[in-house]
Design a protein around this motif. Structure first.
Motif, PDB file in Angstrom:
ATOM      1  N   UNK A   1       0.802  -1.220   0.000  1.00  0.00           N
ATOM      2  CA  UNK A   1       0.000   0.000   0.000  1.00  0.00           C
ATOM      3  C   UNK A   1       0.833   1.266   0.000  1.00  0.00           C
ATOM      4  N   UNK A   2       1.853   1.319   0.840  1.00  0.00           N
ATOM      5  CA  UNK A   2       2.470   2.599   1.192  1.00  0.00           C
ATOM      6  C   UNK A   2       3.169   3.288   0.030  1.00  0.00           C
ATOM      7  N   UNK A   3       3.959   2.568  -0.754  1.00  0.00           N
ATOM      8  CA  UNK A   3       4.716   3.242  -1.814  1.00  0.00           C
ATOM      9  C   UNK A   3       3.801   3.905  -2.838  1.00  0.00           C
ATOM     10  N   UNK A   4       2.829   3.187  -3.408  1.00  0.00           N
ATOM     11  CA  UNK A   4       1.944   3.878  -4.362  1.00  0.00           C
ATOM     12  C   UNK A   4       1.019   4.889  -3.686  1.00  0.00           C
ATOM     13  N   UNK A   5       0.527   4.591  -2.462  1.00  0.00           N
ATOM     14  CA  UNK A   5      -0.390   5.533  -1.805  1.00  0.00           C
ATOM     15  C   UNK A   5       0.307   6.847  -1.490  1.00  0.00           C
TER      16      UNK A   5
END
Length: 531
Positions: free
Chosen positions: A399-403
Motif C-alpha cells: 500500500x504505502x509506496x503507491x499511496x
C-alpha cells in the motif's frame, strides 16, 4: 425475535426448518402459505402496512428459488424483511448431503445483505443485524441457518456482534432525540471514554471531538489498526492506541463505565482471545456514517449519522465537567526510545522514527507500512493534523509506496513521508518508477531488517509456546539498488550519523521537493512485538 418485534412468522415449512418450528412458542404467530411466492408476498404487504420488518422462513434451495421473484418485488417495493433460509446440518455439510443448499448468489442482487453465520452462537447476532439492515436498506435480508444450530445454546451474549438499537436521525439538529440520548449516555457515566477512528479523520470532526473531549474531560483512544487518525494525537487528552487483543483491551479500558466510539468500529481486534471486549458494567455506544460499522457493533446504542455534525451537536448538549482524572498517554519524550544508539549498537526502528519526529512539520502526511514497528511509530510520530497518518485499512501489503505517491500528487504542498518495511516495500516497489516519472517528492524511509520481522515474532509468540518459522531471511535484497534501477534516487544508510545527516539535508525541503528519495536504512529487528 421477541425483542425485535419479529413475532409473526410467514412460512412454507420444510425439513431443514423442523428443529426451529417444532414446539414454537405460543406467542409466535405462524402464518402458512402454500407457495414461497405467497409467503414473501404476504410478508411484503404486512411489512409495508405495519412499517416495520416482517419475519419470513424459506426452505433451503427449493424454497429460496421459488421466492426469488417475490423477493425482487419486495426489494423494489422497499419492504423490510428478515428472511431465515434453512440449510442442512453443518456437521456434514462438507459432504453436500441431500437438501444441502447451494445458496450463494441464488437470489441474485435482490437481498440487501446475506448472512451466513459461521457458528451456531453467531445466529442471534446475525438476526439482529439483519433486522437493522432491512430497516436501513428497505428490503429483504437473508440469514442462512443450519438446521442443527437451533438446538445449540446461544451463549451468554445473545445479541453477539450486533447493536441493541440503531438510531437514524433524519437530520442533525440541536433538538435531535438521538443526540440527546448520546449526551445522556455520556452524562450518566462517572468515567467515560472516547474511541476514535478513520471515520473521524477530517478538520470538522477533529474540532467537534476536541470540543466534546474537553467538555467531558475524558481520555480519547485511537482504534487499533486504524487506517487514519481520528483525533489530534498531540492533544493532552489523547490516551494512545488501543491494543488488538481482548484481555489487553479490557485492561486499557478498565474503570471506564461508558465508551463511545466515533467513526470507529466497536472494537477492532486482531488475535482472537476469549472473553468480552470490555469489563461487565461498561456500556458501549457508537456514532458512524458507515452502515456496516454501525450494524455489527455489539453496543446498546448505535447512531447512523454524519460524524462531524452529529458529534458537534452532542458536544453542545453534554454537561461540562472537570478534566481532573483524565488519563492521557505518557509523554513520548520520557520514552527510552528517544536515546540514540550506543557506540557499536545497531540502528533500530525507534532510532530512525525518533530522528524523523524531531524534524518533520505538523502538516506532514506519514504513510505507514511497517508492521513490526507500527507500535513505535504510533508513539513517536503522532498525527498532528487531519490526514497526518495513513495506512492500509485491510492489512494487505503493497500500500504505502503507491499511496504516498498518490497523496503527494494530490496534495503537492504537504510534505509526505512513507515509513515502510523492506518486506512490505517489495510488494509494490514498482511504484517508485511512477514517483520518479511524475516527480512526486516523497521521502521513502525503508526500514531494512532483511526479513519479515512481524511474521518471525508472530511465529515465535504463537501456538503452544511458539516455534521456528520455516521461511528464510533475505538480507541480500537491496531496496536502494532496486530503487535506482527504477529511476528513483536512493541512499543507503547504515549508521546514526549518516541518518541524521541525510535527514538534515532532506526534511526541511520536503514541502517543495519534486524528486522522490529512498532512504534504505539498515536496522536490527525489534526484539518484541505485540499487536
Amino acid at each position: 425475535m421477541r425483542e425485535l418485534g419479529l413475532t409473526t412468522l410467514f412460512a412454507n415449512p420444510g425439513s431443514t426448518e423442523v428443529p426451529f418450528l417444532v414446539d414454537l412458542p405460543d406467542d409466535i404467530d405462524f402464518v402458512l402459505a402454500l407457495h414461497e411466492g405467497s409467503v414473501v408476498g404476504m410478508a411484503t404487504g404486512w411489512a409495508l402496512a405495519r412499517e416495520r420488518p416482517a419475519l419470513v422462513q424459506m426452505h433451503t434451495t427449493a424454497g429460496l428459488g421459488n421466492a426469488v421473484g417475490a423477493l425482487a418485488t419486495a426489494r423494489v417495493n422497499r419492504a423490510p424483511l428478515v428472511v431465515l433460509v434453512g440449510q442442512q446440518d453443518r456437521r456434514h455439510l462438507a459432504q453436500e448431503p441431500f437438501l444441502a443448499g447451494r445458496l450463494e448468489g441464488l437470489a441474485g442482487d435482490y437481498p440487501v445483505a446475506v448472512h451466513r453465520p459461521v457458528r451456531a452462537q453467531d445466529v442471534p447476532g446475525a438476526i439482529v443485524r439483519a433486522h437493522h439492515q432491512a430497516v436501513h436498506g428497505s428490503g429483504p435480508v437473508l440469514v442462512v441457518v443450519c438446521m442443527d444450530d437451533w438446538e445449540r445454546p446461544a451463549g451468554p451474549d445473545r445479541s453477539g456482534d450486533a447493536p441493541v438499537r440503531v438510531a437514524r436521525p433524519a437530520h442533525v439538529a440541536a433538538d435531535d432525540p438521538a443526540a440527546a440520548e448520546v449526551a445522556a449516555f455520556l452524562d450518566a457515566a462517572t468515567d467515560p471514554a472516547l474511541v476514535v477512528g478513520a471515520g473521524a479523520d477530517g478538520a470538522p470532526a477533529w474540532r467537534a471531538l476536541t470540543t466534546l473531549a474537553e467538555r467531558l474531560g475524558t481520555p480519547v483512544y485511537q482504534e487499533s489498526f486504524g487506517a487514519r487518525a481520528g483525533f489530534p494525537q498531540d492533544h493532552p487528552l489523547f490516551a494512545g492506541h488501543l491494543p488488538a487483543e481482548r484481555s489487553r483491551l479490557r485492561r486499557a479500558l478498565r474503570g471506564h463505565d461508558a465508551v463511545l466510539a466515533v467513526g470507529a468500529p466497536v472494537l477492532r481486534q486482531y488475535v482472537y482471545a476469549d472473553g468480552p471486549l470490555v469489563d461487565p458494567g461498561t456500556r458501549l455506544a457508537v456514532i458512524s456514517q458507515d452502515p456496516e460499522e454501525v450494524h455489527r457493533g455489539p453496543v446498546e446504542l448505535a447512531v447512523l449519522a454524519p460524524v462531524a455534525s452529529f458529534t458537534a451537536v452532542v458536544a453542545t448538549l453534554v454537561r461540562g465537567r472537570s478534566r481532573a482524572g483524565a488519563r492521557a498517554a505518557a509523554p513520548v519524550a520520557a520514552s527510552e526510545e528517544s536515546a540514540p544508539p550506543e557506540p557499536g549498537e545497531p540502528l533500530r526502528a525507534a532510532h530512525v522514527l525518533r530522528e524523523l519526529a524531531r524534524r518533520i512539520t505538523p502538516d506532514t502526511v506519514v504513510v505507514e507500512e511497517t508492521p513490526s514497528s507500527r507500535p513505535q511509530l504510533h508513539r513517536l510520530l503522532p498525527a498532528r493534523a487531519p490526514l497526518g497518518f495513513l495506512s492500509a485499512a485491510m492489512g494487505g501489503l503493497g500500500f504505502a509506496l503507491p499511496a504516498a505517491t498518490g497523496v503527494r500528487m494530490a496534495a503537492p504542498k504537504r510534505p509526505v513521508v512513507a515509513v515502510v518495511g523492506d518486506g512490505s516495500a517489495l510488494y509494490q516497489v514498482q511504484a517508485l518508477w511512477s514517483a520518479a516519472r511524475y516527480r512526486a517528492g516523497v521521502l521513502f524511509v525503508v526500514l531494512s531488517n532483511g526479513r519479515y520481522a512481524v511474521m518471525d515474532r508472530l511465529a515465535e509468540n504463537g501456538g503452544s509456546g511458539g516455534g521456528k518459522p520455516p521461511w528464510p531471511a533475505f538480507p541480500e535484497v537491496s531496496l536502494a539498488a532496486l530503487a535506482s534501477g527504477l529511476g528513483c534516487p536512493a541512499v543507503r544508510v547504515r549508521t546514526h550519523a549518516e541518518l541524521c545527516r541525510v535527514l538534515e539535508e532532506t526534511v526541511p525541503g520536503l514541502a517543495e521537493r519534486e524528486e522522490p528519495l529512498v532512504l534504505d536504512v539498515t536496522v536490527a529487528p525489534d526484539p518484541a512485538f505485540q499487536p
